[in-house]
Enzyme design. Structure first.
Site, PDB file in Angstrom:
ATOM      1  N   SER A 183      62.120  59.207  78.795  1.00 31.79           N
ATOM      2  CA  SER A 183      62.685  59.735  79.762  1.00 31.79           C
ATOM      3  C   SER A 183      62.479  59.027  81.130  1.00 31.79           C
ATOM      4  O   SER A 183      62.193  59.705  82.004  1.00 31.79           O
ATOM      5  CB  SER A 183      61.984  61.143  79.761  1.00 31.79           C
ATOM      6  OG  SER A 183      62.934  62.152  80.366  1.00 31.79           O
ATOM      7  N   PRO A 184      62.827  57.834  81.222  1.00 35.69           N
ATOM      8  CA  PRO A 184      62.445  57.084  82.415  1.00 35.69           C
ATOM      9  C   PRO A 184      63.343  57.542  83.510  1.00 35.69           C
ATOM     10  O   PRO A 184      63.128  57.006  84.775  1.00 35.69           O
ATOM     11  CB  PRO A 184      62.718  55.679  82.064  1.00 35.69           C
ATOM     12  CG  PRO A 184      63.848  55.588  80.944  1.00 35.69           C
ATOM     13  CD  PRO A 184      63.481  57.037  80.184  1.00 35.69           C
ATOM     14  N   LEU A 185      64.652  58.130  83.394  1.00 32.59           N
ATOM     15  CA  LEU A 185      65.326  58.583  84.453  1.00 32.59           C
ATOM     16  C   LEU A 185      64.865  60.083  85.009  1.00 32.59           C
ATOM     17  O   LEU A 185      65.485  60.647  85.994  1.00 32.59           O
ATOM     18  CB  LEU A 185      66.623  58.553  84.112  1.00 32.59           C
ATOM     19  CG  LEU A 185      67.385  57.243  83.879  1.00 32.59           C
ATOM     20  CD1 LEU A 185      68.762  57.440  83.273  1.00 32.59           C
ATOM     21  CD2 LEU A 185      67.212  56.326  85.150  1.00 32.59           C
ATOM     22  N   GLY A 186      63.514  60.433  84.474  1.00 29.09           N
ATOM     23  CA  GLY A 186      63.041  61.758  84.952  1.00 29.09           C
ATOM     24  C   GLY A 186      63.641  62.787  84.345  1.00 29.09           C
ATOM     25  O   GLY A 186      63.432  64.095  84.824  1.00 29.09           O
ATOM     26  N   TYR A 218      63.280  62.327  65.065  1.00 27.90           N
ATOM     27  CA  TYR A 218      64.541  62.637  65.665  1.00 27.90           C
ATOM     28  C   TYR A 218      65.709  62.794  64.829  1.00 27.90           C
ATOM     29  O   TYR A 218      66.444  62.015  64.455  1.00 27.90           O
ATOM     30  CB  TYR A 218      64.833  61.067  66.340  1.00 27.90           C
ATOM     31  CG  TYR A 218      63.932  60.757  67.444  1.00 27.90           C
ATOM     32  CD1 TYR A 218      63.080  61.529  68.053  1.00 27.90           C
ATOM     33  CD2 TYR A 218      63.838  59.317  68.076  1.00 27.90           C
ATOM     34  CE1 TYR A 218      62.040  61.217  69.163  1.00 27.90           C
ATOM     35  CE2 TYR A 218      63.073  59.046  69.092  1.00 27.90           C
ATOM     36  CZ  TYR A 218      62.172  59.972  69.482  1.00 27.90           C
ATOM     37  OH  TYR A 218      61.355  59.596  70.476  1.00 27.90           O
TER      38      TYR A 218
END
Length: 303
Positions: free
Chosen positions: A208-211, A53
């Site tokens: 990336s849980p919010l899509g 990162y």
């Protein structure tokens, strides 16, 4: 804050994905540190990072060093914070992501990560992505060696299939504690992996849980925060953000789920953390199945 477990360690039900603090368009260090501190103030005790990162060539480990500095500058107790880092990917500085899961590389990478984080043993170390040039069992075997050497306390794997999870579980046994795959209301091709993790007692950490709502591939009616979706409508009724509703939906999928939404602003962290307190009704949950889209293939260019 509600809590869930990774192996026998209790962590906040919502984690902090620290990647945005170090990659392209990252904030300055003052805001980045303030974001980490806001997460800690909100009760977040799980932080996700990786040695890859970073943005520019020659700054590998930028995010790990940033997290270490932020924790050192925090005025409160951080002894219960679990830092999970990953190895096996690289960034040459041209915007691309490489893969290197050679056992020798992974061992050197883990040792370097521990040094940057300032710890004797990494709390959770995850293989970032399978390397098509290296047999899977050999890469996972490196995690076994790291566990045996005491370099890491627990191991995880990322961007994997059910077959790879089963193989890793056979090799690592109780040392395998987590799986980190892309999963969100709009990207649900890891449903089989989530079900397997739930059966095996492994934490499932959606990245990336919010899509990926800023990505053009998710524009349109499948976007979880688009106007007119159930996420938007229920959020308006509840008086909360659609992002909170999306994270609460994820938490409802399985007790194994611990979302790690990325953030680069304190306000975003505080908003995400509040999702841990939301309880969606059965009626609300039923509304989502009609509006959530499914992306057929994982995005292989990120993470």
């Amino acid at each position: 804050m509600q809590y869930r477990t990774i192996a026998d360690t209790a962590v906040s039900a919502i984690g902090l994905g620290a990647m945005p603090l170090s990659i392209e368009n990252r904030p300055d260090e003052a805001r980045a540190v303030a974001t980490v501190h806001a997460a800690l103030d909100a009760g977040v005790t799980f932080v996700d990072t990786a040695d890859s990162y970073h943005w520019h060539a020659g700054e590998a480990g930028h995010n790990e060093l940033l997290i270490a500095r932020a924790l050192a500058r925090y005025g409160g107790d951080t002894s219960d914070v679990l830092i999970a880092t990953k190895g096996g990917r690289g960034r040459p500085g041209d915007g691309s992501w490489t893969v290197d899961a050679d056992p020798g590389h992974l061992k050197r990478a883990a040792e370097a990560s521990a040094k940057r984080l300032g710890v004797e043993a990494i709390g959770l170390y995850q293989l970032h992505k399978p390397d098509p040039a290296v047999p899977w069992t050999e890469s996972v075997g490196a995690l076994r060696d790291l566990l045996d050497a005491g370099t890491i306390r627990a191991a995880g794997i990322s961007n994997v299939t059910t077959g790879q999870i089963r193989q890793a579980h056979q090799i690592l046994g109780d040392g395998l504690v987590s799986v980190q795959n892309r999963y969100s209301p709009a990207v649900r091709d890891s449903e089989p992996e989530l079900r397997l993790c739930t059966r095996l007692g492994l934490a499932f950490l959606p990245w990336s849980p919010l899509g990926g709502i800023s990505r053009s591939s998710l524009d349109g009616p499948s976007r979880p925060t688009s106007a007119g979706t159930a996420f938007q409508r229920i959020a308006a009724v509840r008086g909360v953000s659609p992002q909170q509703i999306a994270l609460a939906w994820l938490l409802s999928r399985s007790p194994a789920v611990i979302p790690v939404p990325g953030a680069s602003r304190p306000a975003s962290v505080r908003d995400a953390a509040r999702a841990a307190e939301l309880q969606l009704s059965s009626g609300e949950l039923a509304q989502f199945e009609d509006v959530v889209g499914v992306e057929e293939h994982r995005n292989e260019n990120r993470r």
